[in-house]
Motif scaffolding. Structure first.
Motif, PDB file in Angstrom:
ATOM      1  N   UNK A 168       7.241  -5.438   2.855  1.00  0.00           N
ATOM      2  CA  UNK A 168       6.408  -4.856   3.916  1.00  0.00           C
ATOM      3  C   UNK A 168       7.264  -4.119   4.943  1.00  0.00           C
ATOM      4  N   UNK A 169       8.437  -4.654   5.245  1.00  0.00           N
ATOM      5  CA  UNK A 169       9.310  -3.988   6.214  1.00  0.00           C
ATOM      6  C   UNK A 169       9.816  -2.657   5.648  1.00  0.00           C
ATOM      7  N   UNK A 170      10.117  -2.611   4.363  1.00  0.00           N
ATOM      8  CA  UNK A 170      10.490  -1.340   3.752  1.00  0.00           C
ATOM      9  C   UNK A 170       9.349  -0.341   3.839  1.00  0.00           C
ATOM     10  N   UNK A 171       8.119  -0.839   3.663  1.00  0.00           N
ATOM     11  CA  UNK A 171       6.964   0.049   3.738  1.00  0.00           C
ATOM     12  C   UNK A 171       6.733   0.527   5.168  1.00  0.00           C
ATOM     13  N   UNK A 172       6.912  -0.345   6.141  1.00  0.00           N
ATOM     14  CA  UNK A 172       6.762   0.069   7.537  1.00  0.00           C
ATOM     15  C   UNK A 172       7.800   1.120   7.913  1.00  0.00           C
ATOM     16  N   UNK A 173       8.973   1.023   7.305  1.00  0.00           N
ATOM     17  CA  UNK A 173      10.007   2.035   7.537  1.00  0.00           C
ATOM     18  C   UNK A 173       9.569   3.394   7.014  1.00  0.00           C
ATOM     19  N   UNK A 174       8.770   3.372   5.971  1.00  0.00           N
ATOM     20  CA  UNK A 174       8.219   4.608   5.446  1.00  0.00           C
ATOM     21  C   UNK A 174       7.896   4.500   3.980  1.00  0.00           C
ATOM     22  N   UNK A 175       6.663   4.876   3.602  1.00  0.00           N
ATOM     23  CA  UNK A 175       6.268   4.898   2.191  1.00  0.00           C
ATOM     24  C   UNK A 175       5.335   6.090   1.970  1.00  0.00           C
ATOM     25  N   UNK A 176       5.243   6.596   0.741  1.00  0.00           N
ATOM     26  CA  UNK A 176       4.361   7.743   0.465  1.00  0.00           C
ATOM     27  C   UNK A 176       2.901   7.324   0.503  1.00  0.00           C
ATOM     28  N   UNK A 177       2.177   7.853   1.460  1.00  0.00           N
ATOM     29  CA  UNK A 177       0.793   7.433   1.664  1.00  0.00           C
ATOM     30  C   UNK A 177      -0.106   8.024   0.581  1.00  0.00           C
ATOM     31  N   UNK A 178      -1.078   7.225   0.170  1.00  0.00           N
ATOM     32  CA  UNK A 178      -2.003   7.629  -0.883  1.00  0.00           C
ATOM     33  C   UNK A 178      -3.014   8.651  -0.367  1.00  0.00           C
ATOM     34  N   UNK A 179      -3.509   9.469  -1.274  1.00  0.00           N
ATOM     35  CA  UNK A 179      -4.441  10.521  -0.899  1.00  0.00           C
ATOM     36  C   UNK A 179      -5.709   9.967  -0.261  1.00  0.00           C
ATOM     37  N   UNK A 180      -6.278   8.896  -0.858  1.00  0.00           N
ATOM     38  CA  UNK A 180      -7.534   8.344  -0.339  1.00  0.00           C
ATOM     39  C   UNK A 180      -7.361   7.848   1.089  1.00  0.00           C
ATOM     40  N   UNK A 181      -6.240   7.189   1.368  1.00  0.00           N
ATOM     41  CA  UNK A 181      -6.018   6.664   2.710  1.00  0.00           C
ATOM     42  C   UNK A 181      -5.745   7.786   3.706  1.00  0.00           C
ATOM     43  N   UNK A 182      -4.940   8.759   3.290  1.00  0.00           N
ATOM     44  CA  UNK A 182      -4.630   9.878   4.180  1.00  0.00           C
ATOM     45  C   UNK A 182      -5.896  10.641   4.561  1.00  0.00           C
ATOM     46  N   UNK A 183      -6.761  10.871   3.589  1.00  0.00           N
ATOM     47  CA  UNK A 183      -7.998  11.603   3.863  1.00  0.00           C
ATOM     48  C   UNK A 183      -8.947  10.787   4.726  1.00  0.00           C
ATOM     49  N   UNK A 184      -8.953   9.469   4.517  1.00  0.00           N
ATOM     50  CA  UNK A 184      -9.838   8.638   5.335  1.00  0.00           C
ATOM     51  C   UNK A 184      -9.385   8.642   6.796  1.00  0.00           C
ATOM     52  N   UNK A 185      -8.077   8.603   7.028  1.00  0.00           N
ATOM     53  CA  UNK A 185      -7.565   8.692   8.401  1.00  0.00           C
ATOM     54  C   UNK A 185      -8.033   9.992   9.045  1.00  0.00           C
ATOM     55  N   UNK A 186      -7.946  11.072   8.311  1.00  0.00           N
ATOM     56  CA  UNK A 186      -8.375  12.364   8.855  1.00  0.00           C
ATOM     57  C   UNK A 186      -9.860  12.347   9.210  1.00  0.00           C
ATOM     58  N   UNK A 187     -10.670  11.659   8.406  1.00  0.00           N
ATOM     59  CA  UNK A 187     -12.109  11.611   8.670  1.00  0.00           C
ATOM     60  C   UNK A 187     -12.443  10.819   9.926  1.00  0.00           C
ATOM     61  N   UNK A 188     -11.513   9.976  10.389  1.00  0.00           N
ATOM     62  CA  UNK A 188     -11.732   9.165  11.589  1.00  0.00           C
ATOM     63  C   UNK A 188     -10.858   9.621  12.762  1.00  0.00           C
ATOM     64  N   UNK A 189     -10.370  10.830  12.694  1.00  0.00           N
ATOM     65  CA  UNK A 189      -9.411  11.308  13.683  1.00  0.00           C
ATOM     66  C   UNK A 189      -9.974  11.317  15.100  1.00  0.00           C
ATOM     67  N   UNK A 190     -11.244  11.665  15.272  1.00  0.00           N
ATOM     68  CA  UNK A 190     -11.811  11.751  16.618  1.00  0.00           C
ATOM     69  C   UNK A 190     -11.835  10.398  17.307  1.00  0.00           C
ATOM     70  N   UNK A 191     -12.112   9.344  16.554  1.00  0.00           N
ATOM     71  CA  UNK A 191     -12.115   8.000  17.128  1.00  0.00           C
ATOM     72  C   UNK A 191     -10.692   7.555  17.415  1.00  0.00           C
ATOM     73  N   UNK A 192      -9.784   7.740  16.440  1.00  0.00           N
ATOM     74  CA  UNK A 192      -8.398   7.302  16.596  1.00  0.00           C
ATOM     75  C   UNK A 192      -7.714   8.003  17.765  1.00  0.00           C
TER      76      UNK A 192
END
Length: 637
Positions: A168-192
């Protein structure tokens, strides 16, 4: 079917119709051996690790290869999924069932947060709300996942915290984000974008002058969380300092627990939350604790099925099994009209009880668990299951006489309505009342699932959740807080056991499962989702026990979905009679269900992302299953 050529035309038509009906019936109850699966059964002799994301399953496999047991691996998968925001974060909640091979006991882990100070019905009503909000700092219960992970690891694992958190610490340092998750973040950008820390974590490309520019990470981009990494390093540092001071392994992990809940991490969570209008205090975090508890169980045709008690919805599956034990389900045929109707009616009765009687067993009033799970109560309730129609007016039963008591809420029970009042409260926009998800999204949304088992005999089933996107990130901690407050009610007429108050746990949908036969593990299984979880798991279990499917067939099976129970999210609505099926349910069966009063929707597939492990006792091996619905993934050795 052969039809003789000399049969007269009217008789030939009748026989042809009969043949067609028989064919449709056979297709409906097609033998399990004929079912092909999209994924193979996972075969393991040494260990199996299954969860909601491939990277997280790899984290579990990594820990097994370092000498960890199933609990260590599950903790690593939990940490990885929380870091990936796989519909949960570190500030959410964790619930688990663990089989200890050395004692033969099944133990429950209750790491669900509680309502903070000041969280009362009057407080939320004063904001114009009918339920606590769906997201934001006011939706947060105290973080539970860190405590749950640390307690499970200390009590039942064998590796250090540093080893288990390494992926998990390696992932927190940086990992390649999946398309589904990246797109979902974008869909909630106004709230975030409302909250500084959330904006910093999730929207690295935000251009406030040009809203057309993508703000979220791009698919495949390295997603970095330096604040979360710093928090995880603090936990590992607390462990290292305790070990250097001569503390043993368990005490060293406890030192990390202390730092999170009573040290500088707690202080930052409280500071940042209150700065944005939250209610959480330092005392709320310091007073909270993980509960190691006895689960509840029923025996279904010689199999002991275990669930966590009424702070989850888990007992609803046990109630349904008690009801269904009185029917020849196999004889009805898999997904026949009769089978679907019987299953639906059993769920109606069980979920009506859930919606009225389930709540936190650690705060009064005491839930009538003994009565709810008694076979005699099930026999009485079974009489209410109509043979030829859908009952849309089912009320909670009265389990109290079946445990030698009288019902203190009988008047409320009689007045209870299957569909709660419409939640069109005019809450201020800043308090995040309903609206982020449709009813369907809320009904299905939520969580990941984790199953792990090893050759020593340790078995664990976990359903963690909370802190999903759009998550309020608590300042420099990098911790996304839970949104579980929305599962409370403000009116005791809806559920007198689940009214919000400080220090109380909300009744959650999260429901890990274990099944034992002759005292030995048979199945570990759980599923992603919200209110759908126990109806998914009920059908998965019956697919194997009644219809002879293997673990992968049962995980991929296209089952039914009822919307008749009340949602535990948002506006808490219910849709009596609404039923989703797939085209594998024959047109005749769909028409028959419509005749019975169901609102039948034929969809390409129904939601049921189950993960599971089945124990092949004849060969001394383990078989894993992971649905093909989303990203569920497993590794075995």
């Amino acid at each position: 079917m052969f039809i003789a050529s000399h049969v007269h035309a009217p008789r030939r038509a009748a026989v042809t119709a009969l043949a067609a009906a028989l064919f449709l019936s056979l297709v409906t109850s097609w033998p399990a051996s004929a079912q092909k699966t999209a994924k193979p059964v996972l075969m393991g002799k040494h260990w199996v690790a299954v969860t909601g994301k491939p990277l997280a399953a790899t984290a579990g496999a990594t820990i097994f290869n370092r000498g960890g047991n199933a609990i260590d691996a599950a903790c690593a998968m939990l940490a990885a999924t929380a870091t990936m925001w796989d519909v949960l974060s570190w500030g959410g909640e964790t619930q688990a069932l663990i089989y200890n091979p050395h004692t033969g006991e099944v133990m429950g882990i209750n790491a669900l947060g509680v309502a903070p100070s000041g969280a009362t019905p009057d407080f939320f009503r004063d904001q114009g709300m009918l339920y606590p909000p769906e997201y934001g700092p006011l939706a947060a219960t105290t973080p539970g996942t860190p405590g749950g992970l640390l307690v499970m690891l200390a009590e039942y694992g064998r590796l250090s915290l540093a080893e288990v958190l390494a992926p998990a610490m390696q992932m927190a340092e940086g990992y390649p984000i999946e398309e589904s998750q990246a797109d979902f973040i974008e869909s909630r950008r106004d709230i975030l974008a409302q909250w500084p820390a959330s904006r910093k974590v999730f929207l690295p490309h935000l251009d406030e002058d040009d809203p057309a520019v993508r703000a979220a990470p791009r698919p495949g981009e390295i997603f970095r969380q330096p604040e979360l990494l710093a928090t995880l390093r603090k936990l590992v540092a607390a462990e290292a300092e305790a070990l250097a001071a001569g503390k043993d392994r368990k005490a060293a992990i406890q030192a990390a627990y202390e730092r999170f809940y009573r040290g500088d991490i707690a202080a930052e969570i409280v500071r940042s939350s209150r700065e944005q209008g939250g209610l959480m205090t330092l005392e709320d975090l310091a007073d909270w604790e993980v509960k190691i508890e006895q689960p509840v169980s029923v025996n279904y045709r010689g199999i002991d099925v275990y669930k966590l008690t009424t702070w989850t919805q888990g007992p609803v599956m046990l109630q349904a099994l008690n009801l269904l034990e009185g029917f020849d389900l196999k004889g009805m045929g898999y997904n026949s009209a009769n089978y679907i109707h019987t299953l639906y009616q059993a769920m109606n009765l069980a979920f009506a009880d859930r919606d009225f009687y389930y709540g936190d067993p650690y705060t009064p009033p005491a839930e009538p668990v003994e009565g709810l799970l008694s076979k005699e109560y099930a026999a009485e309730r079974r009489k209410l299951m109509p043979a030829d129609r859908n009952a849309t007016d089912i009320k909670p039963g009265d389990p109290y006489p079946f445990q030698g008591d009288s019902n203190p809420f009988e008047k409320l029970r009689q007045q209870w309505q299957p569909v709660p009042p419409a939640a069109d409260a005019e809450g201020a926009e800043g308090f995040q009342q309903a609206g982020t998800m449709s009813h369907d999204e809320a009904f299905l949304a939520g969580t990941t699932s984790i199953q792990a088992a090893d050759a020593e005999g340790w078995v664990i089933s976990v359903t963690p959740s909370g802190g999903w996107i759009p998550a309020f990130v608590a300042g420099e901690s990098g911790i996304g807080l839970s949104q579980r407050m929305q599962s409370f009610v403000l009116d005791e007429s809806l559920n007198p056991f689940n009214v919000v108050r400080p220090g109380q746990r909300p009744r959650v949908t999260l429901t890990p499962s274990l099944a034992l036969q002759d005292g030995k593990p048979l199945l570990a299984f759980s599923v992603q989702g919200g209110d759908t979880q126990d109806q998914n798991l009920l059908q998965f279990f019956l697919n194997m026990v009644e219809f002879g499917m293997n673990v992968q067939q049962a995980a991929e099976a296209q089952n039914i979905l009822s919307y008749q129970m009340q949602s535990s999210f948002g506006a808490h609505q219910a849709e009596p009679g609404r039923l989703q099926v797939t085209p594998l349910v024959s047109p005749w069966s769909q028409a028959e269900l419509t005749r019975m009063g169901y609102e039948v929707e034929s969809v390409e597939r129904t939601y049921s992302p189950v993960t599971a492990i089945w124990f092949d006792r004849e060969n001394g091996t383990m078989q894993g299953g992971a649905s093909d619905y989303g990203d569920d993934y497993g590794i075995a050795w």
